[in-house]
Enzyme design. Structure first.
Site, short mmCIF file in Angstrom:
data_model
loop_
_atom_site.label_atom_id
_atom_site.label_comp_id
_atom_site.label_asym_id
_atom_site.label_seq_id
_atom_site.Cartn_x
_atom_site.Cartn_y
_atom_site.Cartn_z
N THR B 29 0.81 -1.22 0.00
CA THR B 29 0.00 0.00 0.00
C THR B 29 0.84 1.27 0.00
O THR B 29 0.63 2.17 -0.82
CB THR B 29 -0.89 0.02 1.27
N LYS B 112 7.87 1.53 11.57
CA LYS B 112 8.05 1.94 12.97
C LYS B 112 8.67 0.85 13.83
O LYS B 112 9.46 1.11 14.72
CB LYS B 112 6.75 2.43 13.59
N VAL B 139 5.86 7.58 12.23
CA VAL B 139 4.94 8.02 13.28
C VAL B 139 3.98 9.06 12.70
O VAL B 139 4.42 10.03 12.08
CB VAL B 139 5.69 8.65 14.48
N GLY B 141 1.71 8.76 10.26
CA GLY B 141 1.30 8.64 8.85
C GLY B 141 1.68 9.86 8.04
O GLY B 141 2.86 10.09 7.77
N ILE B 143 1.11 13.05 8.95
CA ILE B 143 1.31 14.26 9.76
C ILE B 143 2.82 14.50 9.90
O ILE B 143 3.55 13.59 10.27
CB ILE B 143 0.68 14.10 11.16
N GLY B 194 -10.34 -2.04 6.67
CA GLY B 194 -8.90 -2.13 6.43
C GLY B 194 -8.06 -1.33 7.42
O GLY B 194 -6.86 -1.17 7.24
N ASP B 208 2.04 -1.00 18.95
CA ASP B 208 2.22 -0.01 17.90
C ASP B 208 2.55 1.36 18.52
O ASP B 208 3.44 2.08 18.06
CB ASP B 208 0.92 0.07 17.06
N LYS B 212 5.95 3.90 18.42
CA LYS B 212 5.83 5.31 18.04
C LYS B 212 6.32 6.23 19.16
O LYS B 212 6.97 7.24 18.91
CB LYS B 212 4.39 5.63 17.67
N GLY B 309 -2.95 5.54 5.99
CA GLY B 309 -3.41 5.71 4.61
C GLY B 309 -2.22 5.83 3.69
O GLY B 309 -1.21 6.46 4.02
#
Lengths: 415, 415
Positions: B29, B112, B139, B141, B143, B194, B208, B212, B309
């Site tokens: 992706t 990560k 970390v 996505g 941003i 998803g 996760d 991060k 995303g």
């Protein structure tokens, strides 16, 4: 379009182990904030920028050799690599920066009025003279929003920018909303705290926002938007009853700027706007700022922080100095064209509070609800073209100078 | 401390008018998101980065010469300047990036887990080999929060970082809060969309977030925090009744990470946390992320956006490529030390929902309120040391595996 620049820049000439010499024009709040930043770096043993001159006004005394009252001293000093303008006002700031650029010095400013009026010319001159022109602190105080826009514009298509970019008026709206003050008392408190000037016109009538909208739009879209074409509503006729009207409907008034890309070009508005009380904008308290950027790939990104204050603002200036020292040069192209915003095709619902007499002049077929309140008549419109609405407001204001108009944001469905 | 680097970097060797050649490890992706970004730039006539190889798994077919199943093809290709890892997992991603660095190639990753486990070694190797090591997409996505931390850490002292950094669990909490789903249904929806993996352990038990937190803390504070020392509470035992309990008190549960600088070093926690429903954190909907950084000069700055995303995440990778092409090299120092978080001196109030039997084991002198609910007993504690609390939870979990614990944020006074 915003042009990507991936050329090999020459780094600042630096003697080994020697900081870059800068000159500071002005010695007010922001200048002192920058001095404090640089001093703190020096104390940590990593002095990268050293202040060689501070320009004072002709009538100020010069307590230390670092101060000067002569711009020529700065312009003629070959060791000064960067000139930081923190004087405020258009003149002589513009002439000084122009002269600095022609003397092959990089320039940094936090002066939004200057950049809005003369940014195009300064950018062109800087490009011709191969020096840097940065102004990150001109919009959003300490929020790195222009840098975010510039980085994003180099990669993606920015579709919309919007936000709360004037801390003074947000302080006033927040005080009216959460502490039930009326406009005058809220303004008085803002003045007492140093957030508002003695003459608050620039803030409460949206001129400060106009400068910021133009600068942010230029960085985001690579176009200067003609200032006369920006639809601007003032805030200062707001009353406690207007806040109350929306509170009952779970909405909160914020003073928003918005630029939206559409087929023809851009919509550009500065308007008091009723937003959902459950959204992020309504949570922005005191004199904080919020900035939203929507781009085709990264979607919506929001930045929130202190939009004013000496230390945060100096933080953005400091980051500009670092950019220059890393070889970056421009936030905008020297040849960005100017175009007019086209607000004719954007349709919004409006809240209009006005005298009963003025209300009679408003075309009732555009009105969906009418309320009689202590303050006068409130009209809620169907979605109407912004251009059409502004023409009506101009007519109504002649009859009722205290008219208050705000846009109503359509609340997005939760899911 | 984070060291400032203002050295003269050598720019990427680039043939005039020729894009920088990169190799992409993986074709999932995020890789496809990056391909889409670069293709869109090419379509605009400003191709800066050109994909020369895409590494597929050994068993995948190679439909086009751009694909390869041999890492050596990439390592031996002198024209490849940058290797972008988007395979996921620790192995062989780590070995491949190590080999790329030793082959004097710049490396970028969004992985990560890899950066949390091997970031220190990769940073050291990259520094020794004078190549870049960037991981902005690891970390947040899309941003640009690590870049913000790095820029700020070069100028100021960062005091605290906190945020909602896992989109999957925020989607679950938001669905439970706004749509009254129970945990299982919310998780199922997240999986269907998803957002969550078939095995959601990494998200719902906070691993996760652990990766991060470690990465963001290292960029912010120049220290790796020992992972065993981070106080981590899982989310997955939460029930609709827990959400309801706080809703009645105008509070909303969010899954927060927090690192706080104190006299001794750092407090580091990952906890479900009840926050004011009127604050910004409570407004973060669906799988969005929020990040707050508090520093000594710029104060609180908040970033909100899509924390996952393909396209947003690829945006951060794309910005890393631009950084490398501008001559930047590192997000962290190669020699950042590791230290243990000290959570003993931080006192927080807790909500503990547990079986009546387990509740009897809890020291009642620490309890300020007790409620009997359909789900069991709810205890609200006085402010207690985080370390002490985690010892108690370890004991209680042996008796009641379904115990749910969350921290209660002290609501700041409005003014």
């Amino acid at each position: 379009m915003f042009q990507i620049r991936l050329q090999v820049f020459s780094y600042l000439r630096r003697k080994e182990g020697h900081a870059v010499d800068i000159a500071l024009l002005g010695n007010g709040t922001v200048a002192k904030g920058l001095i404090s930043h640089l001093q703190s770096q020096k104390n940590k043993g990593c002095e990268l920028f050293s202040i060689r001159h501070i320009l004072l006004k002709p009538d100020e005394s010069l307590p230390d050799p670092v101060f000067t009252s002569s711009i020529d001293t700065i312009l003629n000093d070959k060791d000064v690599s960067i000139v930081v303008e923190a004087m405020g006002g258009r003149h002589p700031a513009f002439e000084y920066l122009k002269a600095a650029i022609l003397s092959k010095k990089h320039v940094v400013t936090s002066n939004k009025e200057l950049v809005s009026f003369h940014g195009a010319e300064l950018a062109r001159l800087a490009q011709e003279n191969q020096v840097a022109f940065f102004f990150s602190a001109a919009v959003g105080g300490g929020i790195p929003l222009l840098a975010y826009l510039r980085d994003t514009a180099q990669q993606e298509t920015i579709l919309e920018i919007t936000g709360i970019l004037n801390g003074t008026t947000n302080f006033i709206l927040d005080a009216m909303t959460r502490r039930n003050l009326d406009f005058k008392d809220a303004l008085y408190q803002a003045q007492k705290l140093g957030y508002a000037e003695a003459d608050p016109t620039n803030d409460v009538e949206g001129f400060d926002l106009l400068y910021k909208l133009r600068i942010a739009s230029c960085v985001a879209f690579g176009q200067w938007i003609d200032k006369e074409s920006i639809a601007r509503l003032p805030l200062h006729t707001i009353a406690a009853g207007d806040i109350e009207f929306f509170r009952k409907r779970d909405m909160t008034i914020r003073y928003l700027v918005n630029t939206l890309r559409n087929d023809n070009g851009f919509v550009a508005t500065i308007q008091p706007t009723a937003v959902s009380s459950n959204g992020i904008s309504a949570q922005i308290q005191r004199n904080n700022n919020l900035f939203l950027c929507r781009s085709d790939r990264s979607g919506e990104q929001i930045l929130v922080g202190q939009g004013a204050g000496a230390l945060p603002t100096a933080g953005n200036i400091h980051r500009d100095l670092q950019r220059i020292s890393k070889g970056e040069r421009m936030m905008i192209n020297g040849a960005e064209p100017t175009l007019s915003a086209d607000n004719g095709k954007l349709a919004l619902r409006y809240y209009i509070r006005l005298s009963p007499f003025a209300a009679e002049m408003f075309p009732m077929e555009k009105v969906t609800e009418t309320f009689e309140t202590d303050l006068g008549v409130v009209l809620i419109t169907h979605p109407v073209s912004v251009t059409w609405m502004f023409d009506r407001i101009d007519e109504l204001r002649v009859i009722d100078a205290r008219i208050f108009v705000c846009a109503i944001q359509t609340v997005k469905e939760g899911e």
